[in-house]
Design a protein around this motif. Structure first.
Motif, PDB file in Angstrom:
ATOM      1  N   ARG A  73       0.836  -1.205   0.000  1.00  0.00           N
ATOM      2  CA  ARG A  73       0.000   0.000   0.000  1.00  0.00           C
ATOM      3  C   ARG A  73       0.872   1.255   0.000  1.00  0.00           C
ATOM      4  O   ARG A  73       0.578   2.226  -0.712  1.00  0.00           O
ATOM      5  CB  ARG A  73      -0.946  -0.013   1.191  1.00  0.00           C
ATOM      6  CG  ARG A  73      -2.113  -0.990   1.005  1.00  0.00           C
ATOM      7  CD  ARG A  73      -2.913  -1.154   2.289  1.00  0.00           C
ATOM      8  NE  ARG A  73      -3.475   0.105   2.761  1.00  0.00           N
ATOM      9  CZ  ARG A  73      -4.641   0.600   2.376  1.00  0.00           C
ATOM     10  NH1 ARG A  73      -5.388  -0.051   1.484  1.00  0.00           N
ATOM     11  NH2 ARG A  73      -5.092   1.736   2.878  1.00  0.00           N
ATOM     12  N   ARG A  77       0.969   4.005  -3.062  1.00  0.00           N
ATOM     13  CA  ARG A  77       0.646   5.406  -2.745  1.00  0.00           C
ATOM     14  C   ARG A  77       1.765   6.322  -3.217  1.00  0.00           C
ATOM     15  O   ARG A  77       1.512   7.399  -3.766  1.00  0.00           O
ATOM     16  CB  ARG A  77       0.434   5.576  -1.235  1.00  0.00           C
ATOM     17  CG  ARG A  77      -0.904   5.085  -0.732  1.00  0.00           C
ATOM     18  CD  ARG A  77      -1.214   5.654   0.647  1.00  0.00           C
ATOM     19  NE  ARG A  77      -0.187   5.332   1.624  1.00  0.00           N
ATOM     20  CZ  ARG A  77      -0.213   4.250   2.398  1.00  0.00           C
ATOM     21  NH1 ARG A  77      -1.207   3.372   2.301  1.00  0.00           N
ATOM     22  NH2 ARG A  77       0.752   4.025   3.275  1.00  0.00           N
ATOM     23  N   ASP A  88      -3.972   3.442  -7.783  1.00  0.00           N
ATOM     24  CA  ASP A  88      -3.441   2.792  -6.580  1.00  0.00           C
ATOM     25  C   ASP A  88      -4.112   1.422  -6.441  1.00  0.00           C
ATOM     26  O   ASP A  88      -5.092   1.260  -5.717  1.00  0.00           O
ATOM     27  CB  ASP A  88      -3.721   3.658  -5.350  1.00  0.00           C
ATOM     28  CG  ASP A  88      -3.160   3.055  -4.069  1.00  0.00           C
ATOM     29  OD1 ASP A  88      -2.589   1.948  -4.134  1.00  0.00           O
ATOM     30  OD2 ASP A  88      -3.315   3.682  -3.006  1.00  0.00           O
ATOM     31  N   ALA A  91      -4.677  -0.272  -2.966  1.00  0.00           N
ATOM     32  CA  ALA A  91      -5.694   0.232  -2.046  1.00  0.00           C
ATOM     33  C   ALA A  91      -6.809  -0.784  -1.845  1.00  0.00           C
ATOM     34  O   ALA A  91      -7.508  -0.756  -0.829  1.00  0.00           O
ATOM     35  CB  ALA A  91      -6.272   1.541  -2.565  1.00  0.00           C
TER      36      ALA A  91
END
Length: 271
Positions: A73, A77, A88, A91
């Motif tokens: 993650r 990001r 992303d 996510a």
């Protein structure tokens, strides 16, 4: 190789953000594992399905799974923030519930045996772990400049996980052992001048029974201190945990303690 170029750039960004060497090493290790699986497919070409497939194939403990998810993650990001990708995909990775607390203190008799068989270097590693509850990565980074003394006694500045450094009180005998060392790293090696955390853990683990790890010395420290003081907040400070909830996961409740507690209360009611 697209993976190595992107991971190297992310590593620089992590260092710029002040992440510890241990955190940087762990995060980039996770990405290199993923890159090895993905092969020539670059990171930004992967989809959520790819990430789910890779993580789903692994036989990891819950805490490892949570750590890998955090790495993925954070990487994606950063990719979006630096305009390397517009999506992303990480996510969408599902949250991983924390593992049920499973304190596993090392058997005290095994630690006594290990200390009796250790050379001077490993003997000091074991003592730092079992008496101060230090992690293997913290033991690896002990430096003579981290020693200080005030009116209360000697203190060791510990370079903690996630850059959460702390000061811990040093028993006189441990302080004497550290002060006898030459100036510099307590355990010199090839990892920025000191031994790597993994190598410290391996050296200590060689003297422990099969199935017992150096980290379980930290569990033993927490359990014995709690038995003596029942002060979770003080133990939290010593171990450098961000929350008391984490400290509770290190403290084993001994069957004889529960039995004595019930027996004492029962005796009052019976009377």
């Amino acid at each position: 190789m697209p993976w190595e170029k992107e991971i190297s750039a992310w590593e620089t960004a992590l260092r710029a953000a002040g992440r510890s060497a241990q955190t940087v090493g762990l995060r980039t290790y996770h990405l290199r594992r993923l890159g090895s699986w993905a092969g020539c497919t670059g990171p930004w070409a992967l989809t959520l399905d790819d990430l789910l497939t890779w993580t789903g194939l692994q036989d990891w403990r819950p805490e490892t799974r949570r750590s890998v998810r955090a790495s993925l993650r954070a990487f994606w990001r950063w990719g979006v923030a630096t305009e390397r990708t517009t999506v992303d995909v990480a996510a969408g990775l599902p949250a991983v519930p924390p593992a049920k607390p499973d304190p596993r203190p090392a058997p005290p008799e095994a630690v006594v045996t290990a200390l009796s068989e250790a050379d001077e270097r490993v003997w000091l590693m074991i003592r730092l772990a079992v008496e101060l509850g230090m992690r293997r990565g913290e033991v690896a980074q002990v430096h003579t400049r981290d020693l200080s003394r005030d009116l209360l006694g000697w203190t060791l500045h510990v370079h903690g996980k996630g850059s959460r450094n702390r000061d811990v009180p040093l028993p006189d005998s441990l302080a004497r052992a550290l002060r006898r060392l030459p100036d510099g790293w307590a355990f010199p090696g090839a990892d920025h001048g000191h031994l790597s955390a993994r190598w410290v853990g391996r050296l200590v683990g060689r003297l422990l029974p099969v199935g017992v790890t150096m980290h379980q010395l930290r569990h033993l420290c927490a359990t014995e201190l709690h038995d003596a003081t029942h002060d979770l907040r003080a133990i939290q400070e010593l171990l450098g945990h961000a929350s008391v909830a984490t400290t509770q996961r290190y403290v084993a409740v001994r069957p004889d303690t529960v039995r004595a507690m019930v027996a004492e209360r029962s005796a009052r009611w019976a009377a």
